[in-house]
Design a protein around this motif. Sequence first.
Motif, PDB file in Angstrom:
ATOM      1  N   UNK A  44      67.756  37.527  62.273  1.00 52.88           N
ATOM      2  CA  UNK A  44      66.884  38.463  62.773  1.00 52.88           C
ATOM      3  C   UNK A  44      65.897  38.045  63.824  1.00 52.88           C
ATOM      4  N   UNK A  45      66.155  36.692  64.162  1.00 52.95           N
ATOM      5  CA  UNK A  45      65.123  36.084  65.114  1.00 52.95           C
ATOM      6  C   UNK A  45      65.067  36.716  66.607  1.00 52.95           C
ATOM      7  N   UNK A  46      63.970  37.336  67.141  1.00 54.10           N
ATOM      8  CA  UNK A  46      63.898  38.270  68.069  1.00 54.10           C
ATOM      9  C   UNK A  46      64.045  39.646  67.863  1.00 54.10           C
ATOM     10  N   UNK A  47      64.103  39.975  66.640  1.00 52.82           N
ATOM     11  CA  UNK A  47      64.023  41.661  66.557  1.00 52.82           C
ATOM     12  C   UNK A  47      62.824  41.916  65.815  1.00 52.82           C
ATOM     13  N   UNK A  48      62.413  43.007  66.275  1.00 51.83           N
ATOM     14  CA  UNK A  48      61.241  43.884  65.876  1.00 51.83           C
ATOM     15  C   UNK A  48      61.576  44.605  64.314  1.00 51.83           C
ATOM     16  N   UNK A  49      62.713  45.245  64.272  1.00 51.50           N
ATOM     17  CA  UNK A  49      62.927  45.779  63.113  1.00 51.50           C
ATOM     18  C   UNK A  49      64.410  45.595  62.777  1.00 51.50           C
ATOM     19  N   UNK A  50      64.792  45.888  61.292  1.00 55.41           N
ATOM     20  CA  UNK A  50      66.072  45.491  60.986  1.00 55.41           C
ATOM     21  C   UNK A  50      66.482  46.971  60.051  1.00 55.41           C
ATOM     22  N   UNK A  51      67.667  47.293  60.388  1.00 57.39           N
ATOM     23  CA  UNK A  51      68.535  48.445  59.559  1.00 57.39           C
ATOM     24  C   UNK A  51      69.319  47.710  58.408  1.00 57.39           C
ATOM     25  N   UNK A  52      68.990  48.250  57.227  1.00 64.17           N
ATOM     26  CA  UNK A  52      69.563  47.468  55.939  1.00 64.17           C
ATOM     27  C   UNK A  52      70.133  48.528  55.169  1.00 64.17           C
ATOM     28  N   UNK A  53      71.524  48.345  55.282  1.00 61.80           N
ATOM     29  CA  UNK A  53      72.342  49.279  54.179  1.00 61.80           C
ATOM     30  C   UNK A  53      72.213  48.896  52.890  1.00 61.80           C
ATOM     31  N   UNK A  54      72.386  47.636  52.314  1.00 60.90           N
ATOM     32  CA  UNK A  54      72.724  47.182  51.213  1.00 60.90           C
ATOM     33  C   UNK A  54      72.612  45.677  50.790  1.00 60.90           C
ATOM     34  N   UNK A  55      71.800  45.071  51.717  1.00 65.96           N
ATOM     35  CA  UNK A  55      71.614  43.489  51.708  1.00 65.96           C
ATOM     36  C   UNK A  55      70.304  43.205  51.100  1.00 65.96           C
ATOM     37  N   UNK A  56      70.606  42.036  50.197  1.00 67.52           N
ATOM     38  CA  UNK A  56      69.365  41.651  49.705  1.00 67.52           C
ATOM     39  C   UNK A  56      68.213  40.898  50.699  1.00 67.52           C
ATOM     40  N   UNK A  57      66.858  41.038  50.374  1.00 67.95           N
ATOM     41  CA  UNK A  57      66.034  40.630  51.348  1.00 67.95           C
ATOM     42  C   UNK A  57      64.937  39.930  50.162  1.00 67.95           C
TER      43      UNK A  57
END
Length: 301
Positions: A44-57
């Motif tokens: 995720x380096x360099x990204x402002x936002x993430x779309x997440x379908x089913x991954x643990x954070x």
Amino acid sequence: MKGLFIDASPALAATLDAQPRPAGIEVDLNLAAQVEPETLPGLLAGYDFALNDHSFMPTEVMRHCQGLRHVIFLGTGARSYMNPEALAELGITVHIIKGYGDRAVAEHAFALMFAAARGLAAMDRAMRAGTWRRTEGPELAGKTVGLMGYGGIGREMAMLCRAIGMRVLVWSRTPRPEPGITFVELDTLLEQSQFLSLHLLLDDSTRGILSAERLARLPEGAILVNTARGDLVDEAAMIEALKSGRLGHAALDVFALEPLPAGHPLTGLDNVTLSAHSAFRTPEASANLMRQALEIAGRLG
């Protein structure tokens, strides 16, 4: 604003690509069945936002995702994969998407209810093994179905059940009286429901809400349908009730642990019908989901 879809399946990637992008929004794709949490800071380096379908954070991992300010979770069950409040303290806002697949999930719950009542999965398994097995099950017309929760999916489920002549009881924390629907207290719902379908969000107040004691209140031989969240139910108590026959059948799309491990006790029970957390997986719902995700992204800047 630049985002990454961290766990895009080919189908969802294609659906996303078909949607128009809001002005100033870029979304890259990481085609992956699941993302290992420890890889997230680099990914995720360099990204402002993430779309997440089913991954643990996990919070401790997300602490190292410098520059990330938003997570758009593709559905309502973000709490199963992350702690939104803890992420907010790190400056990361979690967005969820409601309503995109209400009809899809209700239709799946309805299908599971029918399949459970008529023993379709058991007949299918037997015939594939070379055995001519014929099961008998009740007609649904005239039977009582209880709905725990009455949001968008619950309302769609109620409409489907009423259409075939079922008596519909509802327990909801926010009752909204409607013609043809009877709102009751939870104990009454459990005691009168020949079929029980779960449509609650998972939070601290609903986790484990269908406890061993509440399962025991259901009529003997009742059928349980769960397309909401596995952790709404005391899974061990449900398995014991299924083994004893006190609970007639469980038709499940969601589980306490996903993917369901090979050899899990539920896979060995004849009075269980299983699907792989797929109630919301229709082309129509996926298009709604991707469109709403991009709309949220468009409001972030």
